[in-house]
Design a protein around this motif. Sequence first.
Motif, mmCIF file in Angstrom:
data_model
loop_
_atom_site.group_PDB
_atom_site.id
_atom_site.type_symbol
_atom_site.label_atom_id
_atom_site.label_comp_id
_atom_site.label_asym_id
_atom_site.label_seq_id
_atom_site.Cartn_x
_atom_site.Cartn_y
_atom_site.Cartn_z
ATOM 1 N N LYS A 48 99.477 63.302 1.103
ATOM 2 C CA LYS A 48 100.789 63.540 1.710
ATOM 3 C C LYS A 48 100.649 64.413 2.954
ATOM 4 C CE LYS A 48 105.375 65.313 0.570
ATOM 5 N NZ LYS A 48 106.191 65.955 -0.476
ATOM 6 N N ARG A 49 99.834 65.496 2.839
ATOM 7 C CA ARG A 49 99.615 66.407 3.973
ATOM 8 C C ARG A 49 98.925 65.672 5.131
ATOM 9 N NH1 ARG A 49 95.803 69.645 2.041
ATOM 10 N NH2 ARG A 49 94.242 68.623 3.290
ATOM 11 N N GLN A 52 101.407 63.484 6.922
ATOM 12 C CA GLN A 52 102.295 64.274 7.778
ATOM 13 C C GLN A 52 101.579 64.712 9.045
ATOM 14 O OE1 GLN A 52 103.496 67.406 5.143
ATOM 15 N NE2 GLN A 52 105.267 66.278 4.369
ATOM 16 N N GLU A 53 100.316 65.105 8.922
ATOM 17 C CA GLU A 53 99.545 65.516 10.098
ATOM 18 C C GLU A 53 99.343 64.348 11.049
ATOM 19 O OE1 GLU A 53 95.993 67.153 8.422
ATOM 20 O OE2 GLU A 53 96.932 69.064 7.941
ATOM 21 N N ARG A 55 101.331 61.701 11.345
ATOM 22 C CA ARG A 55 102.609 61.423 12.000
ATOM 23 C C ARG A 55 102.887 62.432 13.105
ATOM 24 N NH1 ARG A 55 105.947 61.893 7.422
ATOM 25 N NH2 ARG A 55 104.538 60.959 5.946
ATOM 26 N N ALA A 56 102.585 63.699 12.849
ATOM 27 C CA ALA A 56 102.798 64.743 13.855
ATOM 28 C C ALA A 56 101.918 64.494 15.074
ATOM 29 C CB ALA A 56 102.511 66.111 13.268
#
Length: 106
Positions: A48-49, A52-53, A55-56
């Motif tokens: 999940k992390r 998110q990274e 996508r960022a």
Amino acid sequence: MSTITPGPGKSRAETKLDITDRTSQAIIDAETGSREAKTERLRIAREKREAQEERAAQIAAAATKTVKSRKKAATAKAAPAKAAAKPKAAAKPKAPAKKAAAKKAG
């Protein structure tokens, strides 16, 4: 305290060993299940992390492209206006180099 009665064909020591074996196996199985559950939970959190990274990073890359394209467009629009505003200076004739003059004279 409970009394241990040996089963058919088993001595009292063998019955105690069976109880110990079952108990220890139950503890080991519980610890294994707990460890596997924790590993799965941590793996899901890591994925999940990482998502998110990623996508960022994609958003940051897209924002950088947008800013660069805006700057490029603004520069392209401003360049003709700057060129029209500044008249070109007449080219100055170059002075002969001292070394070339020295070789010819010598």
